[in-house]
Design an enzyme around this catalytic site. Structure first.
Site, PDB file in Angstrom:
ATOM      1  N   HIS A  56      26.926  34.826  60.432  1.00  0.00           N
ATOM      2  CA  HIS A  56      25.922  35.543  59.652  1.00  0.00           C
ATOM      3  C   HIS A  56      25.515  34.738  58.420  1.00  0.00           C
ATOM      4  CE1 HIS A  56      29.042  36.524  56.823  1.00  0.00           C
ATOM      5  NE2 HIS A  56      29.735  37.251  57.705  1.00  0.00           N
ATOM      6  N   HIS A  85      28.265  32.753  56.411  1.00  0.00           N
ATOM      7  CA  HIS A  85      28.725  31.512  57.045  1.00  0.00           C
ATOM      8  C   HIS A  85      27.624  30.449  56.933  1.00  0.00           C
ATOM      9  CE1 HIS A  85      30.678  34.747  59.672  1.00  0.00           C
ATOM     10  NE2 HIS A  85      31.650  34.264  58.917  1.00  0.00           N
ATOM     11  N   CYS A 108      49.963  44.437  56.247  1.00  0.00           N
ATOM     12  CA  CYS A 108      48.627  44.900  56.643  1.00  0.00           C
ATOM     13  C   CYS A 108      48.267  44.176  57.927  1.00  0.00           C
ATOM     14  CB  CYS A 108      47.596  44.603  55.562  1.00  0.00           C
ATOM     15  SG  CYS A 108      45.912  44.920  56.147  1.00  0.00           S
ATOM     16  N   CYS A 113      44.976  42.061  57.727  1.00  0.00           N
ATOM     17  CA  CYS A 113      45.072  40.753  57.055  1.00  0.00           C
ATOM     18  C   CYS A 113      46.132  39.866  57.691  1.00  0.00           C
ATOM     19  CB  CYS A 113      45.451  40.912  55.590  1.00  0.00           C
ATOM     20  SG  CYS A 113      44.328  41.886  54.626  1.00  0.00           S
ATOM     21  N   CYS A 146      45.660  48.292  51.022  1.00  0.00           N
ATOM     22  CA  CYS A 146      45.271  46.885  51.078  1.00  0.00           C
ATOM     23  C   CYS A 146      43.893  46.757  50.419  1.00  0.00           C
ATOM     24  CB  CYS A 146      45.203  46.442  52.534  1.00  0.00           C
ATOM     25  SG  CYS A 146      44.129  45.034  52.789  1.00  0.00           S
ATOM     26  N   HIS A 202      41.198  46.077  53.228  1.00  0.00           N
ATOM     27  CA  HIS A 202      40.966  47.045  54.316  1.00  0.00           C
ATOM     28  C   HIS A 202      40.996  48.502  53.859  1.00  0.00           C
ATOM     29  CE1 HIS A 202      41.953  43.334  56.452  1.00  0.00           C
ATOM     30  NE2 HIS A 202      41.113  43.799  57.342  1.00  0.00           N
ATOM     31  N   LYS A 210      27.231  45.122  49.817  1.00  0.00           N
ATOM     32  CA  LYS A 210      28.049  44.170  50.562  1.00  0.00           C
ATOM     33  C   LYS A 210      27.543  44.158  52.010  1.00  0.00           C
ATOM     34  CE  LYS A 210      32.670  42.878  51.345  1.00  0.00           C
ATOM     35  NZ  LYS A 210      34.039  43.048  51.409  1.00  0.00           N
ATOM     36  N   LYS A 229      28.697  45.470  58.985  1.00  0.00           N
ATOM     37  CA  LYS A 229      28.170  45.959  60.261  1.00  0.00           C
ATOM     38  C   LYS A 229      27.859  47.446  60.162  1.00  0.00           C
ATOM     39  CE  LYS A 229      30.016  43.534  64.240  1.00  0.00           C
ATOM     40  NZ  LYS A 229      31.154  43.582  65.122  1.00  0.00           N
TER      41      LYS A 229
HETATM   42  N1  MSP Z   1      39.313  31.626  58.860  1.00  0.00           N
HETATM   43  C1  MSP Z   1      39.330  31.805  57.458  1.00  0.00           C
HETATM   44  C2  MSP Z   1      39.146  30.477  56.746  1.00  0.00           C
HETATM   45  C3  MSP Z   1      40.162  29.446  57.086  1.00  0.00           C
HETATM   46  S1  MSP Z   1      39.815  27.929  56.305  1.00  0.00           S
HETATM   47  C4  MSP Z   1      41.174  27.004  56.549  1.00  0.00           C
HETATM   48  C5  MSP Z   1      38.181  32.728  57.047  1.00  0.00           C
HETATM   49  N2  MSP Z   1      37.181  32.855  57.896  1.00  0.00           N
HETATM   50  S2  MSP Z   1      35.853  33.755  57.657  1.00  0.00           S
HETATM   51  O1  MSP Z   1      35.125  33.746  58.897  1.00  0.00           O
HETATM   52  O2  MSP Z   1      36.214  35.023  57.129  1.00  0.00           O
HETATM   53  O3  MSP Z   1      35.005  32.971  56.637  1.00  0.00           O
HETATM   54  C6  MSP Z   1      35.091  33.183  55.261  1.00  0.00           C
HETATM   55  C7  MSP Z   1      34.041  32.303  54.617  1.00  0.00           C
HETATM   56  O4  MSP Z   1      32.737  32.621  55.139  1.00  0.00           O
HETATM   57  C8  MSP Z   1      33.885  32.495  53.126  1.00  0.00           C
HETATM   58  O5  MSP Z   1      34.862  31.820  52.377  1.00  0.00           O
HETATM   59  C9  MSP Z   1      32.496  31.924  52.942  1.00  0.00           C
HETATM   60  O6  MSP Z   1      32.527  30.553  53.067  1.00  0.00           O
HETATM   61  C10 MSP Z   1      31.759  32.520  54.116  1.00  0.00           C
HETATM   62  N3  MSP Z   1      31.258  33.860  53.821  1.00  0.00           N
HETATM   63  C11 MSP Z   1      31.482  34.994  54.552  1.00  0.00           C
HETATM   64  N4  MSP Z   1      30.787  36.028  53.985  1.00  0.00           N
HETATM   65  C12 MSP Z   1      30.131  35.592  52.885  1.00  0.00           C
HETATM   66  C13 MSP Z   1      29.172  36.169  52.008  1.00  0.00           C
HETATM   67  N5  MSP Z   1      28.803  37.434  52.078  1.00  0.00           N
HETATM   68  N6  MSP Z   1      28.650  35.372  51.060  1.00  0.00           N
HETATM   69  C14 MSP Z   1      28.930  34.037  50.977  1.00  0.00           C
HETATM   70  N7  MSP Z   1      29.801  33.463  51.815  1.00  0.00           N
HETATM   71  C15 MSP Z   1      30.570  34.229  52.645  1.00  0.00           C
HETATM   72  O7  MSP Z   1      38.247  33.259  55.942  1.00  0.00           O
END
Ligand code: MSP
Length: 640
Positions: free
Chosen positions: A19, A22, A127, A130, A144, A147, A296, A299
């Site tokens: 999304h 990412h 949790c 997490c 948590c 969550h 925020k 979904k």
């Molecule tokens: N798998 C772990 C990361 C392991 S790294 C060794 C993880 N994955 S995640 O899919 O949850 O990705 C988190 C990351 O996605 C955030 O740190 C950021 O880079 C990005 N984002 C997810 N949602 C976001 C927003 N709403 N806004 C900005 N970036 C965010 O955590």
């Protein structure tokens, strides 16, 4: 000599589709990597997917897939998305890659042999969401913090990593390297956390509970904790310990993450590296969160922004530009299509697009589309500070981009674009063209403008690579692979007189948001009519929705949101509700109407206004129609 530069994104969990969040991090990494290629650095850019753990097993089960089938599919979505967003990663790592798994085993064994992993019985608050234990003080109201559900008490024998042993070392390291974690607010957050004694980290999960993970080399009945596995991707991808890539790039490693995963990256990861005898990374660059229409992204609210949809509707470069220009790296930001369209129309269509097409049109009109020769007699007189403005823009841009302050870097370029537009107005080439005696001036002015555009095309390259290449072609620089290199941009007079230019084009057409919204509403309307009836629910499911009759007391437009109206309604109590019906109703039409409201919907902020409930309405090709009752009833009456 080229300096090495290594940038990584987090590896994303495969329990959700890619999304906006990412996309932002990955585009930011792409921008910084492209910025470093401008200085001819030797760069390496890594992204990938995090595929082990209970979270993934549960997501696979929900879809009736084996974990293997499931991770292959979702990892594929990420891998396929990145080229669509012009992401130039060198490698895509998966934590299920055998080479990565082997590195994790080697490092676990190494830390175990060094005596930093011990076995112990543990009873704690776990949790499942997490996949980690919480201490009492980390919980918020007994729940948590992520969550919002209470963790379960579980008792297990497990392996622990002696993080506490390295606490003082980490504090010292952060203090001695002020930009180890940046921006400062996150450095301070980590230091504040380190003021409390650090608990040792439980790094194993018994296979009786989770099998989908990497087996501990010294205890075959356990798999390792996902974070211990995931963080090591940053070195395994480089071929740790002997790979050439590892030797070149690890000493200059920089990570980009959002604030959600500050703790694993700011605390666990440097300590893991230290314990394994690996030098720590150079910088951790932490950004804030994108919210959508002030809420925020989630979904359940239904406000998840799909990057490909944005690309298809608004164009890739405009989307990339908006993300980099509107977020102050480190702070949270708000995403809305209204804001995106405003940026496109103001900065891209108006400022840059108009300048580009105006200058090319004049070059064709006055010089048959050939770059004129600037005239030495009037060069100084006609400069009017343009060259020094270009230099100032390049200097601010370079300093800002290097520190991940993308918004500042772009603002500096746009300041120069504003100077260029003023230069056109002040020099008025159309007046110079009327008089043969001012031909020299005209040649110099058009040359200067084309030269300014050349510099702009190079500076926008990291953020908008396609537009940069398009400008480059039109400026007669097609095939010049180095057109965006800083060494080229810092020398004024880089454009060769006599070169043939292409015909003027519109780089960014203006967007009519109303039309776009009508189109998407029509699309939504027709989709809704085709939509099959949803699957059955029980009467209990239905009774969870509290539908009430409400009388609209007053209504008004929401500033800067063409779709939205803010209503004050009476449903036994007064409530504010924001509704996307402005395209179909005026505020006056609504006052006094009795409408139906979902009264127990979780409040959400829309364009800065807190909405407590939702109006029931139907959308078809004609627009939105609000549901009303046949006869008037007492406000607050429930519907059943
Ligand atoms: N798998 C772990 C990361 C392991 S790294 C060794 C993880 N994955 S995640 O899919 O949850 O990705 C988190 C990351 O996605 C955030 O740190 C950021 O880079 C990005 N984002 C997810 N949602 C976001 C927003 N709403 N806004 C900005 N970036 C965010 O955590």
């Amino acid at each position: 000599m080229a300096s090495p530069f290594y940038i990584t994104t987090p590896i994303y969990y495969v329990n959700a589709r890619p999304h906006l969040g990412h996309a932002y991090t990955t585009i930011a990494a792409d921008v910084i990597r492209r910025f470093h290629t401008m200085s001819s650095d030797q760069t390496y850019f890594l992204t990938g997917t995090d595929e082990h753990g209970d979270k993934i097993v549960r997501a696979a089960k929900k879809e009736n897939r084996t974990p293997r089938e499931y991770v292959d599919q979702v990892s594929g979505l990420f891998r396929k998305l990145w080229p669509e967003l012009n992401i130039s990663n060198d490698y895509f790592i998966r934590t299920t890659d055998p080479a990565h798994m082997a590195v994790v085993e080697t490092i676990l064994q190494r830390i175990y042999d060094a005596g930093d992993i011990y076995f112990s019985e543990y009873e704690g608050l776990y949790c499942f969401g997490c996949e980690r234990f919480y201490t009492e003080r980390e919980l918020v109201d007994g729940c948590c913090p992520d969550h919002q559900s209470p963790p379960e008490t579980i008792k297990e024998s497990n392996y622990f990593f002696k993080m506490s042993r390295y606490q003082q070392w980490l504090i010292d390291h952060i203090k001695q390297h002020p930009d180890f974690i940046r921006p400062k607010r996150y450095r301070n957050e980590v230091l504040a956390f380190l003021r409390e004694p650090l608990d040792d980290l439980c790094i194993s999960r018994p296979k009786s509970r989770i099998k989908w993970g990497i087996t501990l080399p010294f205890a075959p009945e356990y798999v390792t904790y996902v974070w211990f596995d995931a963080l090591l991707n940053y070195v395994s991808a480089l071929g740790y310990p002997d790979g050439e890539l590892y030797k070149t790039y690890w000493p200059v490693a920089q990570h980009i993450v959002a604030k959600d995963i500050l703790k694993p990256h700011g605390i666990y990861w440097p300590i893991m590296l230290k314990a394994a005898g690996i030098p720590v990374y150079q910088h951790l660059n932490v950004h804030g969160y994108w919210n959508v229409d002030q809420s925020k992204m989630s979904k359940s609210i239904g406000n998840v922004v799909e990057p490909l949809e944005m690309k298809n509707v608004y164009g890739l470069d405009a989307f990339r530009f908006f993300l980099m220009r509107d977020m102050v790296f480190g702070l949270d930001s708000n995403f809305s299509e209204e804001a995106l369209v405003q940026r496109i129309n103001a900065d891209l269509a108006n400022d840059l697009g108009n300048l580009f097409s105006r200058v090319l049109t004049m070059a064709h009109k006055y010089f048959d589309g050939v770059v004129p020769e600037p005239n030495p007699d009037v060069e100084k007189e006609m400069d009017l500070g343009l060259e020094s403005n270009a230099r100032a823009a390049i200097d601010t841009y370079t300093a800002s981009m290097g520190e991940f302050a993308f918004h500042k870097g772009l603002a500096a370029v746009w300041e120069f674009i504003t100077h260029m537009n003023k230069y056109v107005d002040v020099t008025a080439p159309w007046v110079l063209a009327k008089n043969k005696a001012t031909r020299k001036q005209l040649e110099t002015v058009i040359y200067n403008l084309l030269e300014g555009l050349r510099i702009i095309s190079g500076l926008i390259y990291p953020v908008m690579p396609d537009t940069a290449a398009n400008m480059q072609k039109h400026l007669g620089l097609a095939g010049d692979d180095d057109f965006y290199k800083l060494a080229r941009l810092t020398s004024w007079r880089g454009l060769k007189p006599g070169v043939k230019l292409r015909k003027s084009i519109s780089l960014f057409p203006r967007i009519d948001l109303d039309k776009k919204q009508r189109q998407s509403m029509e699309k939504a309307g027709s989709q809704k009519m085709d939509k099959p009836i949803k699957s059955e629910i029980t009467i209990d499911d239905f009774s969870k929705i509290d539908l009430r009759v409400a009388t609209v007391v007053s209504a008004q437009a929401v500033p800067r949101a063409k779709k939205l109206l803010q209503l004050e309604v009476d449903l036994g109590e007064k409530r504010t509700i924001v509704s996307g019906i402005a395209g179909s109703y005026t505020p006056e039409e609504l006052v006094g109407k009795q409408v139906i409201v979902v009264a127990n919907l979780k409040p959400a902020k829309l364009m800065g206004v807190l909405s407590k409930g939702m109006l029931i309405a139907a959308t078809d090709d004609a627009g939105v129609t609000v549901a009303t009752l046949d006869k008037s009833v007492t406000p607050g009456t429930p519907l059943s």
